[in-house]
Design an enzyme around this catalytic site. Structure first.
Site, mmCIF file in Angstrom:
data_model
loop_
_atom_site.group_PDB
_atom_site.id
_atom_site.type_symbol
_atom_site.label_atom_id
_atom_site.label_comp_id
_atom_site.label_asym_id
_atom_site.label_seq_id
_atom_site.Cartn_x
_atom_site.Cartn_y
_atom_site.Cartn_z
ATOM 1 N N GLY A 7 0.828 -1.213 0.000
ATOM 2 C CA GLY A 7 0.000 0.000 0.000
ATOM 3 C C GLY A 7 0.860 1.260 0.000
ATOM 4 N N PHE A 11 -1.875 7.080 0.566
ATOM 5 C CA PHE A 11 -1.631 8.346 1.271
ATOM 6 C C PHE A 11 -0.571 8.216 2.375
ATOM 7 C CE2 PHE A 11 -3.650 10.651 5.047
ATOM 8 C CZ PHE A 11 -2.861 11.773 4.919
ATOM 9 N N THR A 83 -10.128 1.926 3.025
ATOM 10 C CA THR A 83 -10.094 2.782 4.222
ATOM 11 C C THR A 83 -11.325 3.652 4.442
ATOM 12 O OG1 THR A 83 -9.076 4.633 3.059
ATOM 13 C CG2 THR A 83 -7.579 2.991 4.031
ATOM 14 N N THR A 122 -6.310 1.087 13.068
ATOM 15 C CA THR A 122 -7.052 2.334 13.267
ATOM 16 C C THR A 122 -7.707 2.412 14.648
ATOM 17 O OG1 THR A 122 -9.040 3.502 12.514
ATOM 18 C CG2 THR A 122 -8.972 1.165 12.058
ATOM 19 N N ASP A 123 -7.919 3.632 15.121
ATOM 20 C CA ASP A 123 -8.656 3.820 16.383
ATOM 21 C C ASP A 123 -10.117 3.385 16.260
ATOM 22 O OD1 ASP A 123 -9.659 5.939 14.830
ATOM 23 O OD2 ASP A 123 -8.980 7.528 16.176
ATOM 24 N N GLU A 124 -10.597 3.233 15.018
ATOM 25 C CA GLU A 124 -12.019 2.893 14.845
ATOM 26 C C GLU A 124 -12.348 1.494 15.348
ATOM 27 O OE1 GLU A 124 -14.018 4.033 11.352
ATOM 28 O OE2 GLU A 124 -12.881 5.885 11.120
ATOM 29 N N TYR A 147 -16.229 -1.223 7.624
ATOM 30 C CA TYR A 147 -14.796 -0.883 7.560
ATOM 31 C C TYR A 147 -14.080 -1.261 8.850
ATOM 32 C CZ TYR A 147 -10.658 1.921 8.398
ATOM 33 O OH TYR A 147 -9.410 2.311 8.771
ATOM 34 N N LYS A 151 -11.197 -4.116 9.741
ATOM 35 C CA LYS A 151 -9.885 -3.800 10.326
ATOM 36 C C LYS A 151 -9.693 -4.562 11.645
ATOM 37 C CE LYS A 151 -7.055 -1.253 9.111
ATOM 38 N NZ LYS A 151 -5.889 -1.520 8.197
ATOM 39 N N HIS A 273 -23.036 6.328 12.607
ATOM 40 C CA HIS A 273 -21.899 7.258 12.743
ATOM 41 C C HIS A 273 -21.377 7.294 14.188
ATOM 42 C CE1 HIS A 273 -20.417 11.470 11.253
ATOM 43 N NE2 HIS A 273 -19.433 10.707 11.701
HETATM 44 O O1 DAU Z 1 -9.923 7.391 12.821
HETATM 45 C C1 DAU Z 1 -9.080 6.840 11.852
HETATM 46 C C2 DAU Z 1 -9.872 6.716 10.584
HETATM 47 O O2 DAU Z 1 -10.050 8.022 10.060
HETATM 48 C C3 DAU Z 1 -9.232 5.809 9.553
HETATM 49 O O3 DAU Z 1 -9.156 4.499 10.052
HETATM 50 C C4 DAU Z 1 -10.081 5.808 8.270
HETATM 51 O O4 DAU Z 1 -9.459 5.030 7.286
HETATM 52 C C5 DAU Z 1 -10.248 7.234 7.790
HETATM 53 O O5 DAU Z 1 -11.105 7.239 6.683
HETATM 54 C C6 DAU Z 1 -10.816 8.119 8.891
HETATM 55 O O6 DAU Z 1 -12.182 7.737 9.155
HETATM 56 P P1 DAU Z 1 -13.347 8.814 9.338
HETATM 57 O O7 DAU Z 1 -14.632 8.205 8.944
HETATM 58 O O8 DAU Z 1 -13.256 9.456 10.682
HETATM 59 O O9 DAU Z 1 -12.854 9.906 8.241
HETATM 60 P P2 DAU Z 1 -13.681 10.836 7.259
HETATM 61 O O10 DAU Z 1 -12.722 11.825 6.718
HETATM 62 O O11 DAU Z 1 -14.494 10.054 6.305
HETATM 63 O O12 DAU Z 1 -14.700 11.569 8.224
HETATM 64 C C7 DAU Z 1 -14.241 12.371 9.295
HETATM 65 C C8 DAU Z 1 -15.470 12.872 10.026
HETATM 66 O O13 DAU Z 1 -16.163 13.790 9.161
HETATM 67 C C9 DAU Z 1 -16.484 11.775 10.347
HETATM 68 O O14 DAU Z 1 -17.095 12.068 11.591
HETATM 69 C C10 DAU Z 1 -17.507 11.871 9.228
HETATM 70 C C11 DAU Z 1 -17.506 13.357 8.885
HETATM 71 N N1 DAU Z 1 -17.797 13.661 7.465
HETATM 72 C C12 DAU Z 1 -17.038 13.037 6.518
HETATM 73 C C13 DAU Z 1 -17.285 13.264 5.174
HETATM 74 C C14 DAU Z 1 -16.467 12.572 4.124
HETATM 75 C C15 DAU Z 1 -18.783 14.573 7.125
HETATM 76 O O15 DAU Z 1 -19.440 15.157 8.007
HETATM 77 N N2 DAU Z 1 -19.033 14.791 5.793
HETATM 78 C C16 DAU Z 1 -18.330 14.170 4.809
HETATM 79 O O16 DAU Z 1 -18.626 14.404 3.609
#
Ligand code: DAU
Length: 347
Positions: A7, A11, A83, A122-124, A147, A151, A273
């Site tokens: 990978g 990123f 991811t 991941t912390d998730e 997801y 993981k 969520h």
């Molecule tokens: O915590 C580590 C994780 O962080 C990694 O394991 C994941 O691979 C990575 O994708 C990321 O997960 P999240 O779901 O937290 O990341 P994301 O950027 O998708 O979303 C961050 C926060 O923002 C989450 O609470 C959802 C919210 N969001 C995200 C998107 C894409 C929105 O409100 N609107 C959006 O369009």
């Protein structure tokens, strides 16, 4: 050391490739990458001329290829994964293949050849964390999306190989990571891109979900510590101490770009969520002295600046008719139309 970085065209993977080549003049890197939608050889353009770097196009689920490559190196660091949580909700299949079966294949090869495997997780996997608490490495796993479940499956396979076969595995669990070259489906790069173009920013639910934000270079440095100094069989959390509600991050992006908050749209929430992730990273700090070098403000500014300075990189993804356009329409089309039919609301 000769390291197989799976990978490595993604990123955080490409950030780690750069770190190794810059920091260790005698190290050699082989990148194995399937070049799925989120990976690109262009992510390695800045290091591709380096003679100590080889690139192999292939999948971590390809057992004979993986066995062959692992036999040629001293250690493996696995960044290869599906991811994105939203994509896992739309179509979980690929997540099981990469994040569970792919890890199983890597573990088998690490076991056969007696090599160290660092599994980047991941912390998730800890699931939703109540306000005031911080997940430690001893906490039970409680994943809640396809997801994070995939993981967690990979993490548990790692544990089983440590216990059953004595395989040398170290697992890292990182928080939300940002920086250059992140595929613009994630909150920060997507919103920077939309804000630059004066397009709406789709905030899920009330925007009060909390994430902890880390620079990709700091994350890569922690993974390097885990590879070179981590104790076999251990898990290390990698947090940043930059917990912020999403809406604060979004407003900080708009303020930095000099854009209006009227671009924000509160849209239908992500199913299931998680409200909050928060890590304790005392273990990696006390054992090895690792701690993030960059503040939240530096991390966010550096990330936003990179997208402002590299429009060709993200326009090629955003304006194409391929994967991104299809995904954006499916994920945001109905959410944005429903939001524009309602008065804006907050909180
Ligand atoms: O915590 C580590 C994780 O962080 C990694 O394991 C994941 O691979 C990575 O994708 C990321 O997960 P999240 O779901 O937290 O990341 P994301 O950027 O998708 O979303 C961050 C926060 O923002 C989450 O609470 C959802 C919210 N969001 C995200 C998107 C894409 C929105 O409100 N609107 C959006 O369009």
């Amino acid at each position: 050391m000769h390291i197989l970085i799976t990978g490595g065209a993604g990123f955080i993977g490409s950030t780690y490739v750069q770190l190794v080549l810059e920091r260790y003049p005698d190290d050699h890197v082989t990148v194995l990458d399937a070049l799925t939608y989120a990976g690109s050889q262009h992510n390695l353009d800045h290091v591709l001329a380096e003679a100590r770097l080889d690139f192999v196009h292939g999948n971590i689920a390809d057992a004979s290829l993986v066995d062959d490559l692992v036999g040629q190196v001293d250690a493996v660091v696995n960044f290869a994964a599906e991811t994105h949580v939203d994509r896992s909700l739309l179509d979980p299949e690929a997540f099981m293949r990469s994040n569970v079966h792919g890890v199983y294949v890597l573990l088998g090869a690490a076991r056969r050849h007696s090599r160290r495997l660092v599994q980047v997780s991941t912390d998730e996997v800890y699931g939703d964390v109540p306000t005031g608490e911080h997940s430690t490495e001893r906490d039970p796993l409680s994943p809640r999306s396809p997801y994070s479940a995939a993981k967690a499956g990979g993490d548990l396979l790692c544990q089983s190989f440590v216990v059953s076969y004595g395989t040398d595995v170290v697992v890292t669990r990182g928080c939300n990571t940002i920086g250059p070259r992140q595929y613009p489906e994630k909150l920060v790069p997507l919103f920077v891109m939309n804000a630059i173009r004066d397009e709406p920013l789709p905030v899920y639910g009330d925007g009060m979900q909390v994430r902890d934000w880390l620079h990709a270079e700091d994350h890569a440095a922690a993974i390097d510590v885990a590879l070179r100094r981590g104790r076999a069989g251990e898990v290390y959390n990698v947090g940043a101490g930059n917990e912020r509600p999403n809406i604060d991050v979004v407003k900080a992006i708009l303020a930095y770009l000099g854009k209006e908050e009227s671009l924000i749209r509160y849209v239908s929430d992500r199913p299931g969520h998680d409200r909050r992730y928060a890590l304790s990273w005392e273990k990696i700090r006390t054992e090895f002295g690792w701690t993030p070098a960059q503040s939240f403000e530096q991390t966010l500014r550096h990330t936003v600046d990179w997208y402002v300075d590299n429009p060709a990189w993200w326009s090629a993804i955003r304006d194409g008719s391929g994967d991104f356009a299809r995904y954006y329409a499916q994920q945001y089309g109905w959410r944005l139309s429903a939001a524009s039919a309602m008065p804006a609301q907050e909180g």
